[in-house]
Design a protein around this motif. Structure first.
Motif, PDB file in Angstrom:
ATOM      1  N   ILE A  96       0.870  -1.183   0.013  1.00 46.83           N
ATOM      2  CA  ILE A  96       0.201   0.041  -0.006  1.00 46.83           C
ATOM      3  C   ILE A  96       0.813   1.316   0.219  1.00 46.83           C
ATOM      4  N   ASP A  97       1.835   1.088   0.856  1.00 46.84           N
ATOM      5  CA  ASP A  97       2.848   2.369   0.760  1.00 46.84           C
ATOM      6  C   ASP A  97       3.471   2.434  -0.473  1.00 46.84           C
ATOM      7  N   GLN A  98       3.916   1.465  -1.124  1.00 46.40           N
ATOM      8  CA  GLN A  98       4.504   1.560  -2.608  1.00 46.40           C
ATOM      9  C   GLN A  98       3.318   2.510  -3.459  1.00 46.40           C
ATOM     10  N   LEU A  99       2.263   1.930  -3.435  1.00 38.99           N
ATOM     11  CA  LEU A  99       1.105   2.702  -4.156  1.00 38.99           C
ATOM     12  C   LEU A  99       0.999   3.809  -4.067  1.00 38.99           C
ATOM     13  N   HIS A 100       0.904   4.479  -2.695  1.00 41.34           N
ATOM     14  CA  HIS A 100       0.876   5.701  -2.136  1.00 41.34           C
ATOM     15  C   HIS A 100       1.930   6.656  -2.766  1.00 41.34           C
ATOM     16  N   ALA A 101       3.096   6.020  -2.614  1.00 41.99           N
ATOM     17  CA  ALA A 101       4.409   6.703  -2.950  1.00 41.99           C
ATOM     18  C   ALA A 101       4.305   6.928  -4.587  1.00 41.99           C
ATOM     19  N   PHE A 102       3.922   6.098  -5.178  1.00 39.65           N
ATOM     20  CA  PHE A 102       3.791   6.237  -6.722  1.00 39.65           C
ATOM     21  C   PHE A 102       2.574   7.336  -6.892  1.00 39.65           C
ATOM     22  N   ARG A 103       1.786   7.238  -6.374  1.00 34.70           N
ATOM     23  CA  ARG A 103       0.624   8.393  -6.592  1.00 34.70           C
ATOM     24  C   ARG A 103       1.176   9.848  -6.247  1.00 34.70           C
ATOM     25  N   VAL A 104       1.984  10.080  -5.232  1.00 35.91           N
ATOM     26  CA  VAL A 104       2.646  11.284  -4.896  1.00 35.91           C
ATOM     27  C   VAL A 104       3.639  11.829  -5.676  1.00 35.91           C
ATOM     28  N   LEU A 105       4.428  10.710  -5.973  1.00 33.62           N
ATOM     29  CA  LEU A 105       5.659  11.440  -7.158  1.00 33.62           C
ATOM     30  C   LEU A 105       4.907  11.469  -8.411  1.00 33.62           C
ATOM     31  N   ALA A 106       3.983  10.646  -8.847  1.00 36.06           N
ATOM     32  CA  ALA A 106       3.302  10.876 -10.349  1.00 36.06           C
ATOM     33  C   ALA A 106       2.939  12.055 -10.175  1.00 36.06           C
ATOM     34  N   HIS A 107       2.119  12.400  -9.172  1.00 40.03           N
ATOM     35  CA  HIS A 107       1.570  13.956  -9.106  1.00 40.03           C
ATOM     36  C   HIS A 107       2.542  15.039  -9.159  1.00 40.03           C
ATOM     37  N   SER A 108       3.716  14.884  -8.413  1.00 43.45           N
ATOM     38  CA  SER A 108       4.863  15.616  -8.547  1.00 43.45           C
ATOM     39  C   SER A 108       5.351  15.860 -10.202  1.00 43.45           C
ATOM     40  N   GLU A 109       5.303  14.812 -10.919  1.00 46.29           N
ATOM     41  CA  GLU A 109       5.660  15.016 -12.123  1.00 46.29           C
ATOM     42  C   GLU A 109       4.880  15.675 -12.928  1.00 46.29           C
ATOM     43  N   VAL A 110       3.550  15.340 -12.809  1.00 43.95           N
ATOM     44  CA  VAL A 110       2.340  16.027 -13.519  1.00 43.95           C
ATOM     45  C   VAL A 110       2.396  17.500 -13.177  1.00 43.95           C
ATOM     46  N   GLN A 111       2.763  17.948 -11.953  1.00 45.72           N
ATOM     47  CA  GLN A 111       2.624  19.237 -11.450  1.00 45.72           C
ATOM     48  C   GLN A 111       3.798  20.036 -12.247  1.00 45.72           C
ATOM     49  N   ALA A 112       5.065  19.458 -12.251  1.00 44.32           N
ATOM     50  CA  ALA A 112       6.405  20.115 -12.655  1.00 44.32           C
ATOM     51  C   ALA A 112       5.928  20.100 -14.266  1.00 44.32           C
ATOM     52  N   TYR A 113       5.555  19.104 -14.914  1.00 41.99           N
ATOM     53  CA  TYR A 113       5.165  19.274 -16.492  1.00 41.99           C
ATOM     54  C   TYR A 113       4.173  20.520 -16.718  1.00 41.99           C
ATOM     55  N   LEU A 114       3.113  20.608 -16.180  1.00 42.66           N
ATOM     56  CA  LEU A 114       2.339  21.861 -16.147  1.00 42.66           C
ATOM     57  C   LEU A 114       3.126  23.048 -16.072  1.00 42.66           C
ATOM     58  N   GLU A 115       4.167  23.004 -14.970  1.00 40.93           N
ATOM     59  CA  GLU A 115       4.770  24.484 -14.701  1.00 40.93           C
ATOM     60  C   GLU A 115       5.620  24.598 -15.931  1.00 40.93           C
ATOM     61  N   GLU A 116       6.411  23.235 -16.252  1.00 40.32           N
ATOM     62  CA  GLU A 116       7.371  23.717 -17.461  1.00 40.32           C
ATOM     63  C   GLU A 116       6.792  24.380 -18.684  1.00 40.32           C
ATOM     64  N   ILE A 117       5.520  23.654 -19.155  1.00 35.51           N
ATOM     65  CA  ILE A 117       4.800  24.496 -20.090  1.00 35.51           C
ATOM     66  C   ILE A 117       4.521  25.955 -19.816  1.00 35.51           C
ATOM     67  N   THR A 118       4.257  26.404 -18.900  1.00 33.01           N
ATOM     68  CA  THR A 118       3.949  27.619 -18.378  1.00 33.01           C
ATOM     69  C   THR A 118       5.096  28.534 -18.512  1.00 33.01           C
ATOM     70  N   GLU A 119       6.326  27.997 -18.133  1.00 30.83           N
ATOM     71  CA  GLU A 119       7.377  28.668 -18.188  1.00 30.83           C
ATOM     72  C   GLU A 119       8.136  28.804 -19.370  1.00 30.83           C
ATOM     73  N   GLN A 120       7.902  27.825 -20.054  1.00 30.85           N
ATOM     74  CA  GLN A 120       8.400  28.084 -21.705  1.00 30.85           C
ATOM     75  C   GLN A 120       7.553  29.022 -22.279  1.00 30.85           C
ATOM     76  N   VAL A 121       6.310  28.876 -22.106  1.00 29.67           N
ATOM     77  CA  VAL A 121       5.562  30.104 -22.832  1.00 29.67           C
ATOM     78  C   VAL A 121       6.020  31.293 -22.365  1.00 29.67           C
ATOM     79  N   LEU A 122       6.326  31.504 -21.098  1.00 35.87           N
ATOM     80  CA  LEU A 122       6.699  32.907 -20.691  1.00 35.87           C
ATOM     81  C   LEU A 122       8.150  33.337 -21.046  1.00 35.87           C
ATOM     82  N   THR A 123       9.099  32.288 -20.947  1.00 29.66           N
ATOM     83  CA  THR A 123      10.313  32.694 -21.418  1.00 29.66           C
ATOM     84  C   THR A 123      10.365  32.992 -22.903  1.00 29.66           C
TER      85      THR A 123
END
Length: 216
Positions: A34-61
């Motif tokens: 269960i801890d493994q699955l929860h870790a995957f969920r949290v880390l996958a969320h971080s990857e998606v968040q970073a992806y969205l922020e990277e898109i935003t920063e590229q457009v601004l730059t």
């Protein structure tokens, strides 16, 4: 239209699942799983968040570079100017001093050529939005992307609902409620969530080139 950033996100999520041994047939019987699955969920969320922020920063730059070095206003820059000029209207004390935005693209282009300070200030303000962003829920995504010119038609059907659910589920784990919920995660449900949202996320990146075209 290809999306190198989207392919990278897909690869990183696949690698994350492999490293944590998350498969479609994983049904946890021990707390460690269960801890493994929860870790995957949290880390996958971080990857998606970073992806969205990277898109935003590229457009601004790119928008900033083209304005300062090429005297060219992108569609994203135009949208950002309009969005920024409307901010004071939300405050009664500031509304009296608000200026009507340049809705005409060519008028906005001439204004930026004459003085780029409004655009650079708007970009700086939006970079604070990136810095203060705290998730991937619909509200987070709209705060990041809508001022740049993303419209509702840019978001795949049900993407926002799925991101809201993703944000809530991640919050359950991050804030300590994950281990107490009765809905035990499985490899199938965690991987299906990623499979469901990936096309919509990639579509957001594919829209970037349109926003970086010069206004005409």
């Amino acid at each position: 239209m290809s999306s190198r950033r989207g392919r990278k996100l897909k690869w990183r999520l696949q690698e994350l699942a492999a490293n944590l041994q998350i498969t479609t047939i994983l049904v946890p019987v021990q707390q460690a799983e269960i801890d493994q699955l929860h870790a995957f969920r949290v880390l996958a969320h971080s990857e998606v968040q970073a992806y969205l922020e990277e898109i935003t920063e590229q457009v601004l730059t790119v928008t900033e570079d083209r304005a300062l070095n090429g005297q060219v206003l992108t569609h994203a820059g135009h949208h950002l100017l309009v969005s920024s000029s409307l901010i004071p209207l939300g405050n009664k004390a500031q509304a009296v001093n608000a200026k009507f935005p340049f809705y005409d693209p060519m008028a906005a282009q001439r204004s930026v050529i004459a003085d780029s300070s409004q655009l650079t200030a708007a970009i700086k303000r939006h970079r604070r939005v990136i810095k203060e962003n705290g998730g991937v829920k619909a509200g987070n995504v709209r705060m990041l992307l809508s001022p740049l010119g993303y419209r509702d038609s840019c978001f795949a059907i049900n993407l926002m609902d799925k991101l809201d659910e993703f944000g809530r589920e991640r919050g359950n784990v991050a804030h300590g409620a994950g281990a107490a919920v009765t809905n035990i995660p499985t490899g199938s449900t965690e991987l299906k969530r990623i499979t469901d949202i990936l096309p919509g996320l990639i579509r957001l990146d594919q829209y970037v080139p349109r926003l970086l075209l010069p206004v005409a």
